[in-house]
Design a protein around this motif. Structure first.
Motif, PDB file in Angstrom:
ATOM      1  N   PHE A  56       0.853  -1.187   0.000  1.00 32.62           N
ATOM      2  CA  PHE A  56       0.000   0.000   0.000  1.00 32.62           C
ATOM      3  C   PHE A  56       0.892   1.242   0.000  1.00 32.62           C
ATOM      4  O   PHE A  56       1.932   1.252   0.651  1.00 32.62           O
ATOM      5  CB  PHE A  56      -0.894   0.055   1.248  1.00 32.62           C
ATOM      6  CG  PHE A  56      -1.739  -1.160   1.452  1.00 32.62           C
ATOM      7  CD1 PHE A  56      -2.932  -1.319   0.773  1.00 32.62           C
ATOM      8  CD2 PHE A  56      -1.342  -2.157   2.332  1.00 32.62           C
ATOM      9  CE1 PHE A  56      -3.708  -2.449   0.954  1.00 32.62           C
ATOM     10  CE2 PHE A  56      -2.116  -3.289   2.532  1.00 32.62           C
ATOM     11  CZ  PHE A  56      -3.306  -3.436   1.843  1.00 32.62           C
ATOM     12  N   GLU A  58      -2.926   3.717  -2.986  1.00 25.74           N
ATOM     13  CA  GLU A  58      -2.842   2.807  -4.124  1.00 25.74           C
ATOM     14  C   GLU A  58      -2.304   1.459  -3.678  1.00 25.74           C
ATOM     15  O   GLU A  58      -1.578   1.346  -2.687  1.00 25.74           O
ATOM     16  CB  GLU A  58      -1.970   3.381  -5.234  1.00 25.74           C
ATOM     17  CG  GLU A  58      -0.504   3.466  -4.898  1.00 25.74           C
ATOM     18  CD  GLU A  58       0.328   3.964  -6.063  1.00 25.74           C
ATOM     19  OE1 GLU A  58       1.493   3.560  -6.144  1.00 25.74           O
ATOM     20  OE2 GLU A  58      -0.179   4.746  -6.894  1.00 25.74           O
ATOM     21  N   MET A  59      -2.697   0.436  -4.441  1.00 23.66           N
ATOM     22  CA  MET A  59      -2.262  -0.937  -4.191  1.00 23.66           C
ATOM     23  C   MET A  59      -1.978  -1.583  -5.542  1.00 23.66           C
ATOM     24  O   MET A  59      -2.903  -1.907  -6.289  1.00 23.66           O
ATOM     25  CB  MET A  59      -3.349  -1.709  -3.445  1.00 23.66           C
ATOM     26  CG  MET A  59      -2.971  -3.116  -3.079  1.00 23.66           C
ATOM     27  SD  MET A  59      -4.363  -3.923  -2.232  1.00 23.66           S
ATOM     28  CE  MET A  59      -3.544  -5.388  -1.634  1.00 23.66           C
ATOM     29  N   HIS A  72      -2.808 -11.477  -6.050  1.00 15.27           N
ATOM     30  CA  HIS A  72      -4.092 -10.836  -5.764  1.00 15.27           C
ATOM     31  C   HIS A  72      -5.232 -11.354  -6.628  1.00 15.27           C
ATOM     32  O   HIS A  72      -6.377 -10.954  -6.449  1.00 15.27           O
ATOM     33  CB  HIS A  72      -3.980  -9.324  -5.966  1.00 15.27           C
ATOM     34  CG  HIS A  72      -2.990  -8.687  -5.056  1.00 15.27           C
ATOM     35  ND1 HIS A  72      -1.853  -8.078  -5.520  1.00 15.27           N
ATOM     36  CD2 HIS A  72      -2.942  -8.596  -3.710  1.00 15.27           C
ATOM     37  CE1 HIS A  72      -1.163  -7.625  -4.501  1.00 15.27           C
ATOM     38  NE2 HIS A  72      -1.800  -7.929  -3.391  1.00 15.27           N
ATOM     39  N   THR A 108      -8.747  -8.906  -1.400  1.00 12.24           N
ATOM     40  CA  THR A 108      -7.749  -7.898  -1.761  1.00 12.24           C
ATOM     41  C   THR A 108      -8.376  -6.511  -1.758  1.00 12.24           C
ATOM     42  O   THR A 108      -7.830  -5.567  -1.188  1.00 12.24           O
ATOM     43  CB  THR A 108      -7.147  -8.210  -3.149  1.00 12.24           C
ATOM     44  OG1 THR A 108      -6.436  -9.440  -3.065  1.00 12.24           O
ATOM     45  CG2 THR A 108      -6.218  -7.110  -3.622  1.00 12.24           C
ATOM     46  N   LEU A 143      -7.710  -3.236   0.870  1.00 12.94           N
ATOM     47  CA  LEU A 143      -7.426  -1.873   0.439  1.00 12.94           C
ATOM     48  C   LEU A 143      -8.407  -0.887   1.062  1.00 12.94           C
ATOM     49  O   LEU A 143      -8.007   0.174   1.551  1.00 12.94           O
ATOM     50  CB  LEU A 143      -7.460  -1.781  -1.085  1.00 12.94           C
ATOM     51  CG  LEU A 143      -7.269  -0.381  -1.673  1.00 12.94           C
ATOM     52  CD1 LEU A 143      -5.950   0.249  -1.244  1.00 12.94           C
ATOM     53  CD2 LEU A 143      -7.379  -0.441  -3.197  1.00 12.94           C
ATOM     54  N   SER A 191      -7.298   1.931   3.818  1.00 11.23           N
ATOM     55  CA  SER A 191      -7.510   3.315   3.395  1.00 11.23           C
ATOM     56  C   SER A 191      -8.297   4.116   4.428  1.00 11.23           C
ATOM     57  O   SER A 191      -7.937   5.256   4.737  1.00 11.23           O
ATOM     58  CB  SER A 191      -8.215   3.353   2.035  1.00 11.23           C
ATOM     59  OG  SER A 191      -7.407   2.739   1.059  1.00 11.23           O
ATOM     60  N   ILE A 213     -13.244   2.549  -4.717  1.00  9.09           N
ATOM     61  CA  ILE A 213     -12.070   1.898  -5.297  1.00  9.09           C
ATOM     62  C   ILE A 213     -12.195   1.895  -6.810  1.00  9.09           C
ATOM     63  O   ILE A 213     -13.221   1.483  -7.354  1.00  9.09           O
ATOM     64  CB  ILE A 213     -11.919   0.456  -4.774  1.00  9.09           C
ATOM     65  CG1 ILE A 213     -11.733   0.464  -3.258  1.00  9.09           C
ATOM     66  CG2 ILE A 213     -10.737  -0.237  -5.460  1.00  9.09           C
ATOM     67  CD1 ILE A 213     -11.681  -0.919  -2.628  1.00  9.09           C
TER      68      ILE A 213
END
Length: 140
Positions: free
Chosen positions: A25, A38-39, A45, A56, A60, A64, A118
């Protein structure tokens, strides 16, 4: 809203407190309204069928919102998720970076409520939306 931790502070916090996720991350930006994380997607994943796995995207979203809260309250390690809901809306692009925009809707003394949108790099429409509630431990 006042920002207590900026991009550099949040990225350093992740490295220091969560070395197990180093490189997974990265905070892109912090503003009074939101935090963008961002990932990068890799083979690990993906699920069968070549799409990004739900866990996944959930990870995130969770990270976040956590970082968005820390940006406003400072480095409180024990803030924890108390409620979460996520809608998976479309298939992300395989191998593309996921970008989460997290915003805090309510920041109280012991609870914080926020949402995360996302997106998948290269796609205009969002791929998932999450709603999260966090418990903030009392200051000692």
């Amino acid at each position: 809203m006042t920002i207590l931790m900026d991009v550099e502070a949040l990225n350093a916090f992740l490295i220091a407190e969560f070395p197990q996720v180093t490189g997974k991350f990265r905070v892109r930006s912090v503003t009074p309204l939101d935090v963008v994380v961002e990932m990068p997607m890799t083979y690990q994943h993906l699920r069968p069928g070549g799409t990004v796995s739900g866990p996944t995207m959930f990870a995130l979203a969770d990270v976040s919102i956590y970082l968005a809260i820390l940006a406003r309250v400072g480095p409180i390690e024990l803030a924890v998720t108390t409620n979460a809901s996520i809608d998976f809306m479309r298939k992300p692009a395989a191998g593309k970076t996921l970008i989460a925009t997290a915003r805090i809707l309510k920041l109280g003394r012991i609870l914080a409520v926020g949402d995360v949108l996302i997106q998948s790099e290269g796609l205009d429409a969002p791929v998932a939306r999450a709603s999260m509630t966090y418990s903030i431990p009392p200051k000692r």
